[in-house]
Design a protein around this motif. Sequence first.
Motif, PDB file in Angstrom:
ATOM      1  N   LEU A  93       0.832  -1.198   0.000  1.00 19.90           N
ATOM      2  CA  LEU A  93       0.000   0.000   0.000  1.00 19.90           C
ATOM      3  C   LEU A  93       0.866   1.247   0.000  1.00 19.90           C
ATOM      4  CD1 LEU A  93      -2.668   1.516   0.102  1.00 19.90           C
ATOM      5  CD2 LEU A  93      -2.634   1.292   2.593  1.00 19.90           C
ATOM      6  N   ASN A  94       1.935   1.220   0.796  1.00 19.37           N
ATOM      7  CA  ASN A  94       2.826   2.380   0.820  1.00 19.37           C
ATOM      8  C   ASN A  94       3.459   2.600  -0.553  1.00 19.37           C
ATOM      9  OD1 ASN A  94       5.909   3.380   1.351  1.00 19.37           O
ATOM     10  ND2 ASN A  94       4.454   4.384   2.723  1.00 19.37           N
ATOM     11  N   ALA A  95       3.904   1.509  -1.195  1.00 25.48           N
ATOM     12  CA  ALA A  95       4.541   1.628  -2.509  1.00 25.48           C
ATOM     13  C   ALA A  95       3.558   2.149  -3.550  1.00 25.48           C
ATOM     14  CB  ALA A  95       5.098   0.274  -2.943  1.00 25.48           C
ATOM     15  N   ILE A  96       2.330   1.612  -3.525  1.00 23.75           N
ATOM     16  CA  ILE A  96       1.334   2.058  -4.491  1.00 23.75           C
ATOM     17  C   ILE A  96       0.943   3.501  -4.222  1.00 23.75           C
ATOM     18  CG2 ILE A  96      -1.058   1.693  -5.246  1.00 23.75           C
ATOM     19  CD1 ILE A  96      -0.514  -1.340  -4.753  1.00 23.75           C
ATOM     20  N   ALA A 130      -7.206  10.999  -5.671  1.00 25.87           N
ATOM     21  CA  ALA A 130      -5.939  10.270  -5.612  1.00 25.87           C
ATOM     22  C   ALA A 130      -5.939   9.258  -4.476  1.00 25.87           C
ATOM     23  CB  ALA A 130      -4.780  11.250  -5.449  1.00 25.87           C
ATOM     24  N   ALA A 131      -6.460   9.648  -3.312  1.00 30.49           N
ATOM     25  CA  ALA A 131      -6.523   8.728  -2.180  1.00 30.49           C
ATOM     26  C   ALA A 131      -7.441   7.551  -2.489  1.00 30.49           C
ATOM     27  CB  ALA A 131      -7.007   9.467  -0.931  1.00 30.49           C
ATOM     28  N   PHE A 132      -8.590   7.827  -3.097  1.00 28.32           N
ATOM     29  CA  PHE A 132      -9.540   6.778  -3.471  1.00 28.32           C
ATOM     30  C   PHE A 132      -8.887   5.781  -4.428  1.00 28.32           C
ATOM     31  CE2 PHE A 132     -12.918   4.873  -5.944  1.00 28.32           C
ATOM     32  CZ  PHE A 132     -13.949   4.666  -5.034  1.00 28.32           C
ATOM     33  N   MET A 133      -8.200   6.290  -5.452  1.00 31.78           N
ATOM     34  CA  MET A 133      -7.600   5.417  -6.457  1.00 31.78           C
ATOM     35  C   MET A 133      -6.416   4.634  -5.897  1.00 31.78           C
ATOM     36  SD  MET A 133      -9.590   5.721  -8.969  1.00 31.78           S
ATOM     37  CE  MET A 133      -8.631   4.715 -10.109  1.00 31.78           C
ATOM     38  N   ALA A 134      -5.639   5.235  -5.000  1.00 34.93           N
ATOM     39  CA  ALA A 134      -4.495   4.531  -4.419  1.00 34.93           C
ATOM     40  C   ALA A 134      -4.967   3.370  -3.558  1.00 34.93           C
ATOM     41  CB  ALA A 134      -3.642   5.497  -3.603  1.00 34.93           C
ATOM     42  N   ILE A 135      -5.967   3.613  -2.726  1.00 29.53           N
ATOM     43  CA  ILE A 135      -6.476   2.543  -1.864  1.00 29.53           C
ATOM     44  C   ILE A 135      -7.124   1.453  -2.714  1.00 29.53           C
ATOM     45  CG2 ILE A 135      -8.107   1.971  -0.032  1.00 29.53           C
ATOM     46  CD1 ILE A 135      -7.743   4.849   1.005  1.00 29.53           C
ATOM     47  N   GLY A 136      -7.968   1.850  -3.662  1.00 26.74           N
ATOM     48  CA  GLY A 136      -8.608   0.871  -4.535  1.00 26.74           C
ATOM     49  C   GLY A 136      -7.591   0.076  -5.338  1.00 26.74           C
ATOM     50  N   GLY A 137      -6.566   0.756  -5.839  1.00 25.18           N
ATOM     51  CA  GLY A 137      -5.531   0.073  -6.605  1.00 25.18           C
ATOM     52  C   GLY A 137      -4.754  -0.924  -5.768  1.00 25.18           C
ATOM     53  N   ALA A 138      -4.451  -0.573  -4.515  1.00 29.13           N
ATOM     54  CA  ALA A 138      -3.743  -1.488  -3.618  1.00 29.13           C
ATOM     55  C   ALA A 138      -4.590  -2.723  -3.335  1.00 29.13           C
ATOM     56  CB  ALA A 138      -3.396  -0.774  -2.319  1.00 29.13           C
ATOM     57  N   MET A 139      -5.900  -2.530  -3.194  1.00 36.85           N
ATOM     58  CA  MET A 139      -6.788  -3.667  -2.963  1.00 36.85           C
ATOM     59  C   MET A 139      -6.814  -4.596  -4.171  1.00 36.85           C
ATOM     60  SD  MET A 139      -9.993  -1.821  -0.999  1.00 36.85           S
ATOM     61  CE  MET A 139      -9.855  -1.293   0.721  1.00 36.85           C
ATOM     62  N   VAL A 140      -6.852  -4.031  -5.373  1.00 37.46           N
ATOM     63  CA  VAL A 140      -6.825  -4.852  -6.586  1.00 37.46           C
ATOM     64  C   VAL A 140      -5.524  -5.641  -6.661  1.00 37.46           C
ATOM     65  CG1 VAL A 140      -6.717  -4.780  -9.124  1.00 37.46           C
ATOM     66  CG2 VAL A 140      -8.414  -3.407  -7.895  1.00 37.46           C
ATOM     67  N   GLN A 141      -4.393  -4.992  -6.379  1.00 37.81           N
ATOM     68  CA  GLN A 141      -3.103  -5.673  -6.424  1.00 37.81           C
ATOM     69  C   GLN A 141      -3.033  -6.804  -5.410  1.00 37.81           C
ATOM     70  OE1 GLN A 141      -1.131  -5.335  -8.786  1.00 37.81           O
ATOM     71  NE2 GLN A 141      -0.439  -3.264  -9.202  1.00 37.81           N
ATOM     72  N   SER A 142      -3.628  -6.605  -4.233  1.00 36.22           N
ATOM     73  CA  SER A 142      -3.613  -7.640  -3.197  1.00 36.22           C
ATOM     74  C   SER A 142      -4.411  -8.865  -3.614  1.00 36.22           C
ATOM     75  CB  SER A 142      -4.186  -7.084  -1.885  1.00 36.22           C
ATOM     76  OG  SER A 142      -3.367  -6.063  -1.366  1.00 36.22           O
ATOM     77  N   LEU A 143      -5.438  -8.663  -4.412  1.00 39.01           N
ATOM     78  CA  LEU A 143      -6.308  -9.756  -4.823  1.00 39.01           C
ATOM     79  C   LEU A 143      -5.827 -10.447  -6.096  1.00 39.01           C
ATOM     80  CD1 LEU A 143      -9.709  -7.976  -4.134  1.00 39.01           C
ATOM     81  CD2 LEU A 143      -8.848  -9.973  -2.906  1.00 39.01           C
ATOM     82  N   ALA A 144      -4.836  -9.881  -6.785  1.00 39.32           N
ATOM     83  CA  ALA A 144      -4.376 -10.427  -8.063  1.00 39.32           C
ATOM     84  C   ALA A 144      -3.183 -11.360  -7.855  1.00 39.32           C
ATOM     85  CB  ALA A 144      -3.977  -9.286  -9.002  1.00 39.32           C
ATOM     86  N   PRO A 145      -3.215 -12.590  -8.400  1.00 39.17           N
ATOM     87  CA  PRO A 145      -2.038 -13.471  -8.352  1.00 39.17           C
ATOM     88  C   PRO A 145      -0.881 -12.853  -9.126  1.00 39.17           C
ATOM     89  CG  PRO A 145      -4.020 -14.657  -9.038  1.00 39.17           C
ATOM     90  CD  PRO A 145      -4.348 -13.194  -9.101  1.00 39.17           C
TER      91      PRO A 145
END
Length: 420
Positions: A147-150, A330-345
């Motif tokens: 999350l920090n990196a994203i 930006a905050a919305f997209m960063a959090i949402g993007g981190a969640m997508v990355q966490s769920l993706a193999p």
Amino acid sequence: MQASIRSVLHRYGVALQYADFRWIWLGSVGGQSAYWALIVARGIYVDNETGSAAQVGIVTFVAMAPRFILPPLAGYLADRFDRRAVLSTAYSFQLSHAVVLTALALTGLLEVWHVVVLALLNGSFRTFQMTATQTLIPNVVPREHWLNAIAMNQVSQQGSRLFGPGLIAPALLLFDVSIAFLVSTTFYMVGIAAILSVRTRSTGELTRGSRIGASLWAAMSYAWSDAQLRALFILLALHCSMSMSFESMLPILARDVLGDVKASAYLMMGVGAGALVGVIGIAGLRSASSRGRLLLIMGAVSGASMLLLAVSGSATLALLGTAAMGGSQAAFMAIGGAMVQSLAPDGMRGRISGLNQINIGGTMALMNLVNGFAADRFGAANVLLVLGLGFTVVVLASLAVGTVRGIYRGAIDVPARAAA
């Protein structure tokens, strides 16, 4: 005092301790600053030449339109080949396009159709750049710091809305748009130099002979079958189409409200300044429940802030509105993007990131085109008002969906395949 400063820096910039992430981050600063500077400079050039919001909308649309078509291909390449090689190639083409644009402008040969064609190439190369970047980041930073990196990557992407237009503003005031194009070219030079310094090599699960159609279908099936990924994709698509598709309207809003089309650079800087604060703020989040709650809050603020910009009658209110929009979006997209990355193999992260890019960039491209024409007919302020109210309703309605409520509570269920 020094210990406190170090603690704050570690909390909010922990991903920067990894050398390859620092190079990726610096490359993103250069490439994204160039892109947002060009969004403003092209808009000003086309408006000066045609005086049409629709024409500005068209050139903005073609710069974003490739993210409707190319992200799956970009994701396939990021899973099939070395991700750093895909990224550096994308930066090389970005630089080449900027050199041609600048040369045409400086020699006085530039025409509107040149800008349209080059904007299309710019958007195409950026699609590969962004997908490869998102895919490579989890390979250079441990999972606990994703999350920090994203968020820090969003600092470069969203904060560049401040840096890019801000650094070309003197060129626009003292010289003309051709010098702004030249400044953008130097940003791309910084970007490619940084990416070439990355040492990590990684690929996905695809091997020689993997068929692109079958591999993309596998990623789409996986994303659709996972309820949380599916809900996030829909929520992000609605956010981007309704809250983040305003770029084609900024020159018109600046002309009508602030009295000078060139003031659109300052409005974009307001978006960038807010975005910079927003993503730095969420970079220090550690609690999953806090991330979920903040996703909900930032979604609501994203819609409401558009209303402020829509009713602004002065430069001060307009800048406050754009800053609030930038920070919340930006905050919305960063959090949402981190969640997508966490769920993706990891093996299909490139393709899933590519599919998500269609959500983000494709919808923004289409709505920027629509909004450009709508601003000509109904006025930019009225269009912003309708979109802001619309997304506020979407956020409220999302509370009725069980899966989305779970996301807001931070209950992200990472599958074993994604955790591997």
